[in-house]
Design a protein around this motif. Structure first.
Motif, PDB file in Angstrom:
ATOM      1  N   CYS A 183       0.854  -1.199   0.000  1.00  0.00           N
ATOM      2  CA  CYS A 183       0.000   0.000   0.000  1.00  0.00           C
ATOM      3  C   CYS A 183       0.884   1.241   0.000  1.00  0.00           C
ATOM      4  N   ARG A 184       1.413   1.578  -1.153  1.00  0.00           N
ATOM      5  CA  ARG A 184       2.403   2.645  -1.241  1.00  0.00           C
ATOM      6  C   ARG A 184       1.784   4.040  -1.171  1.00  0.00           C
ATOM      7  N   GLN A 185       0.464   4.144  -1.254  1.00  0.00           N
ATOM      8  CA  GLN A 185      -0.196   5.441  -1.142  1.00  0.00           C
ATOM      9  C   GLN A 185      -0.698   5.717   0.275  1.00  0.00           C
ATOM     10  N   LEU A 186      -0.324   4.861   1.203  1.00  0.00           N
ATOM     11  CA  LEU A 186      -0.804   4.998   2.581  1.00  0.00           C
ATOM     12  C   LEU A 186      -0.356   6.323   3.192  1.00  0.00           C
ATOM     13  N   ARG A 187      -1.291   6.978   3.909  1.00  0.00           N
ATOM     14  CA  ARG A 187      -0.998   8.240   4.574  1.00  0.00           C
ATOM     15  C   ARG A 187      -1.206   8.173   6.080  1.00  0.00           C
ATOM     16  N   MET A 188      -2.050   7.264   6.550  1.00  0.00           N
ATOM     17  CA  MET A 188      -2.301   7.143   7.988  1.00  0.00           C
ATOM     18  C   MET A 188      -2.620   5.700   8.334  1.00  0.00           C
ATOM     19  N   VAL A 189      -1.986   5.183   9.385  1.00  0.00           N
ATOM     20  CA  VAL A 189      -2.295   3.851   9.881  1.00  0.00           C
ATOM     21  C   VAL A 189      -2.398   3.920  11.398  1.00  0.00           C
ATOM     22  N   ASP A 190      -3.459   3.360  11.943  1.00  0.00           N
ATOM     23  CA  ASP A 190      -3.707   3.362  13.380  1.00  0.00           C
ATOM     24  C   ASP A 190      -3.580   1.935  13.899  1.00  0.00           C
ATOM     25  N   VAL A 191      -2.543   1.696  14.695  1.00  0.00           N
ATOM     26  CA  VAL A 191      -2.340   0.381  15.303  1.00  0.00           C
ATOM     27  C   VAL A 191      -2.348   0.513  16.828  1.00  0.00           C
ATOM     28  N   ALA A 192      -3.097   1.473  17.323  1.00  0.00           N
ATOM     29  CA  ALA A 192      -3.188   1.674  18.769  1.00  0.00           C
ATOM     30  C   ALA A 192      -3.764   0.433  19.439  1.00  0.00           C
ATOM     31  N   MET A 193      -3.232   0.095  20.610  1.00  0.00           N
ATOM     32  CA  MET A 193      -3.704  -1.030  21.416  1.00  0.00           C
ATOM     33  C   MET A 193      -3.594  -2.364  20.687  1.00  0.00           C
ATOM     34  N   CYS A 194      -2.596  -2.474  19.801  1.00  0.00           N
ATOM     35  CA  CYS A 194      -2.271  -3.768  19.197  1.00  0.00           C
ATOM     36  C   CYS A 194      -1.057  -4.306  19.956  1.00  0.00           C
ATOM     37  N   PRO A 195      -1.239  -5.230  20.887  1.00  0.00           N
ATOM     38  CA  PRO A 195      -0.131  -5.643  21.757  1.00  0.00           C
ATOM     39  C   PRO A 195       1.027  -6.294  21.014  1.00  0.00           C
ATOM     40  N   GLY A 196       0.765  -6.841  19.821  1.00  0.00           N
ATOM     41  CA  GLY A 196       1.836  -7.497  19.083  1.00  0.00           C
ATOM     42  C   GLY A 196       2.672  -6.556  18.239  1.00  0.00           C
ATOM     43  N   ILE A 197       2.322  -5.265  18.220  1.00  0.00           N
ATOM     44  CA  ILE A 197       3.061  -4.284  17.414  1.00  0.00           C
ATOM     45  C   ILE A 197       3.748  -3.308  18.353  1.00  0.00           C
ATOM     46  N   SER A 198       5.049  -3.357  18.374  1.00  0.00           N
ATOM     47  CA  SER A 198       5.824  -2.520  19.290  1.00  0.00           C
ATOM     48  C   SER A 198       6.081  -1.145  18.693  1.00  0.00           C
ATOM     49  N   ILE A 199       6.474  -0.230  19.558  1.00  0.00           N
ATOM     50  CA  ILE A 199       6.827   1.110  19.098  1.00  0.00           C
ATOM     51  C   ILE A 199       8.039   1.046  18.176  1.00  0.00           C
ATOM     52  N   ALA A 200       8.955   0.143  18.462  1.00  0.00           N
ATOM     53  CA  ALA A 200      10.141  -0.006  17.620  1.00  0.00           C
ATOM     54  C   ALA A 200       9.763  -0.428  16.202  1.00  0.00           C
ATOM     55  N   SER A 201       8.816  -1.364  16.079  1.00  0.00           N
ATOM     56  CA  SER A 201       8.403  -1.806  14.746  1.00  0.00           C
ATOM     57  C   SER A 201       7.672  -0.692  13.998  1.00  0.00           C
ATOM     58  N   VAL A 202       6.927   0.139  14.730  1.00  0.00           N
ATOM     59  CA  VAL A 202       6.265   1.280  14.104  1.00  0.00           C
ATOM     60  C   VAL A 202       7.295   2.271  13.588  1.00  0.00           C
ATOM     61  N   ARG A 203       8.347   2.487  14.358  1.00  0.00           N
ATOM     62  CA  ARG A 203       9.406   3.409  13.916  1.00  0.00           C
ATOM     63  C   ARG A 203      10.104   2.870  12.661  1.00  0.00           C
ATOM     64  N   ARG A 204      10.320   1.573  12.611  1.00  0.00           N
ATOM     65  CA  ARG A 204      10.943   0.987  11.418  1.00  0.00           C
ATOM     66  C   ARG A 204      10.028   1.139  10.209  1.00  0.00           C
TER      67      ARG A 204
END
Length: 621
Positions: A575-596
């Motif tokens: 999804c190369r046109q993505l502008r916003m993704v909300d993964v709040a309260m997803c315990p399997g997704i860390s802040i580090a993975s979001v930064r990557r």
């Protein structure tokens, strides 16, 4: 074949396509690219430009394409902002027609320089730009004011909404620079009202340097009565006496008036307005909590050419008031959301009797009308006519599959359907099947019954029959949030809409990867997708689905407990046109993975939160 068509013909063809389709068509050839740019300019598409040094190449590119409509976000007094403003002035200024600085904090000097470089402006939005009016000295120098007046000589629309520091003096200076103004918004500005017969008798020399007074506004309206036709005074606390004074301004012939959340307005004042301004075609009375049935009756009698009417959140409005709507033969948009006493019976009769012909309604909102029942809606739907494009029944919690099947039978041209929190809707309704009659002693077996009623030897899963959701092939937006009885049994079969742009399936506890993959194949044009609190979705489902959504821009996966960073990888790659993704309260997704993830797609806004020490920590990256 594509290359042989004249540029004008290609431009005309592309003008019928949604914005995202125009972008895709522009990749066919250079000729189609040029035609798409012309179509976008003619459609006045607004380009949102974040104020940063990274936007400078884009501004230059937009200037070469002759873009005429932009919005600048995150504007302040920083060197980067000044650099962006200079670039906008140089590359876009000469042909810019619409400029929005809403919520920004430009300096007075940079604002003046920008305006002087935009001599073709027709629309200017300064809502929330408090920094321009804090000192009270904007355009105080006569020479500067004269130059700005030359630049704004063609300005037709001005928004000064939500300005806490706007005062008479600064308003008069700015408005005097726009002699051709036709539309004005002062929504949610702090207007002062000094009651008495002297309203409107003051001159400019009496203007307050610290307050925005209604009598100064009234003087302005008298001066511009022959040209001004649209006014927004929402949230200003307009009292009944002020509305009467406004309506009787000599020569004033308003076409559009918005009075949203003017809670002190009375039925008598609205009746007087309808008598004084019979040419109104758009009226917003939403949130005017003192109004009741009498106000709607006055509107129906006095505003025969009304096309848009908003009565949202009128807690005193009943079916008796709705019965008067039959007199509005030209009504195209009606908003009755949150009118909790409206049951729909009189509304069905009144709309069914509009000038003895199908009403021209294109948009109807009955959201949060909790008193609505199937019987009244079933009598309403057949009479709505073929022009209806938008129907909002969100949180009408008593509606059942009967209503949905009536919609699918009679309103097949809908482009927007909102049924969020209609918890009685189920698989039977989406598939167009009649529900089985259960004996009192029997336990319901919905899945077995669905397979028995609607399956074939080759495909044992249920198939759509009768008036199913598939009848609505023109849908571009569908909201089924919290319709908790829906399962894969129906969603895998009916969510097949090639034109669908926006879909919400949040809070569907039975939604699984099977439905996710089916939706991906059936709705390939999605740009906005909400799947929050769908706890059965997994990384494997997204690995299969993501590649089908190259146009996806906004994705909400909050509280999807099984997802991990693998889903982010799948989405980021496809999804190369993505502008916003909300993964709040997803315990399997860390802040580090979001930064990557954001390092790979820096233009994407990522929302991630989790409970830390008993508190909800939310990060926007």
């Amino acid at each position: 074949m594509a290359e042989s068509l004249p540029l004008e013909m290609v431009t005309y063809i592309l003008s019928f396509l949604p914005l995202s389709d125009q972008k895709e068509a522009s990749l066919v050839s250079r000729a189609w690219y040029c035609a798409a740019q012309i179509a976008l300019r003619e459609a006045s598409v607004q380009y949102n430009i974040p104020v940063s040094s990274a936007s400078l190449p884009a501004i230059k590119s937009l200037g070469l394409r002759g873009i005429t409509c932009i919005s600048l976000t995150n504007l302040d007094g920083s060197p980067a902002s000044l650099q962006v403003l200079r670039s906008v002035t140089h590359h876009l200024g000469p042909h810019l027609q619409s400029l929005c600085l809403g919520g920004g904090s430009p300096t007075e000097a940079s604002f003046v320089a920008l305006i002087l470089g935009c001599p073709a402006l027709r629309i200017l939005d300064l809502s929330g730009c408090n920094s321009l009016f804090t000192s009270g000295m904007l355009l105080a120098q006569p020479e500067t004011a004269q130059q700005v007046q030359q630049a704004l000589s063609g300005l037709r629309e001005l928004s000064l909404a939500s300005l806490r520091d706007l005062a008479d003096l600064s308003f008069n200076r700015l408005s005097s620079c726009a002699p051709c103004l036709e539309r004005l918004s002062l929504a949610y500005c702090h207007l002062t009202f000094q009651l008495g017969p002297a309203w409107g008798t003051i001159g400019p020399q009496d203007s307050s340097p610290s307050q925005l007074s209604f009598r100064n506004l009234l003087r302005f309206l008298k001066e511009r009565a022959g040209r001004l036709h649209a006014l927004d005074l929402s949230g200003t606390g307009l009292p009944p006496e002020a509305l009467r004074a406004l309506g009787q301004v000599a020569g004033l012939q308003l076409q559009e008036l918005s009075l949203h959340s003017c809670r002190d307005l009375s039925t008598e004042a609205v009746a007087a307005l309808c008598h004084q301004q019979p040419g109104l075609t758009s009226l917003d009375l939403s949130g005017c909590s003192e109004l009741a049935d009498g106000a709607v009756l006055a509107v129906s009698r006095g505003l025969r050419h009304l096309r848009r009417l908003s009565l949202r959140k009128l807690q005193r409005l009943t079916d008796a008031g709705c019965s008067a709507l039959g007199g509005l033969c030209e009504l195209q948009s009606l908003d009755l959301a949150e009118c909790c006493l409206v049951r729909g019976r009189e509304l069905a009769q009144s709309l069914g009797s509009v000038c003895a012909a199908p009403p021209p309604l294109a948009s109807l909102s009955l959201a949060y009308c909790s008193s609505l029942k199937d019987a009244s809606v079933l009598s309403l739907i057949p009479g709505l006519g073929p022009r209806l494009r938008v129907l909002d029944l969100s949180s009408c919690v008593a509606l059942t599959n009967q209503t949905l099947q009536a919609i699918c039978t009679y309103l097949t041209r809908l482009s927007v359907l909102r049924l969020a929190w209609c918890k009685e809707l189920g698989d039977w309704g989406l598939l167009g099947l009649g529900e089985p009659i259960q004996a009192p002693s029997q336990e319901p077996q919905p899945h077995e019954e669905l397979e028995y009623r609607a399956s074939s030897p080759k495909d044992p899963s249920p198939q759509p029959q009768g008036p199913s959701l598939l009848m609505l092939q023109a849908l571009q937006e569908l909201d089924l949030t919290a319709c908790s009885k829906l399962t894969d049994a129906s969603l895998t079969k009916v969510l097949q809409f090639p034109q669908l742009r926006q879909l919400s399936l949040s809070l569907l506890p039975a939604l699984t990867d099977k439905a996710l993959v089916a939706v991906a194949k059936g709705c390939p044009s999605l740009e906005r997708l909400a799947l929050s609190h769908c706890s059965l979705l997994s990384d494997q489902g997204w690995a299969q689905a993501a590649s089908s959504w190259p146009r996806l821009q906004h994705l909400n996966l909050s509280s999807c407990s099984q997802l991990t960073e693998q889903t982010l990888d799948s989405v980021g790659q496809a999804c190369r046109q993505l502008r916003m993704v909300d993964v709040a309260m997803c315990p399997g997704i860390s802040i580090a993975s979001v930064r990557r993830f954001q390092a790979q797609l820096p233009e994407v806004i990522c929302i991630q939160s989790r409970f830390v020490g008993g508190a909800d920590l939310t990060l926007t990256l």
